[in-house]
Design a protein around this motif. Sequence first.
Motif: not given
Length: 141
Positions: A65-66, A93-95, A101-102, A135-137
């Motif tokens: 997932h991540i 990181g990234r999804l 972006p993560f 974007d999970f910021v």
Amino acid sequence: MPVSTSPADLYRHSLRLLLDKDIPGWVGLWAEDGVMEFPFAPHGWPKRLEGREAIAAYMRPYPDHIDLHDFPDLRIHQTTDPETIVVEMRGVGRLVETDSPFDMAYIAVVAVRHGRIISYRDYWNPLAVLEPGTDFVGSGR
């Protein structure tokens, strides 16, 4: 890890294992009866995992997932209890599914006994996973 490893060193090692996607190695840092808690978990997400096996089952699919790339801004604070630390950090990181972006800010309270994690309270931002198109910021940027 040797029994004499400090909580801060053990935690740094745990982050290297996560970056290497070595979930079995990460789970191996836990005491058999360790407890992982998510005090801010949204409805439908686990709030408490009891025991190494439950933690392993929860973490096993994490790399699917991540894709973590780094843990910048790592700050480890000592407490009056030599076996407990408070950690501030970001995970970036990234999804995997969306390739977006993560970037999530975390605060964790981690207790270690005899070189193993016995308690991990993870104070992450559940709003980041509930907002569509996020974007999970989680770092306030």
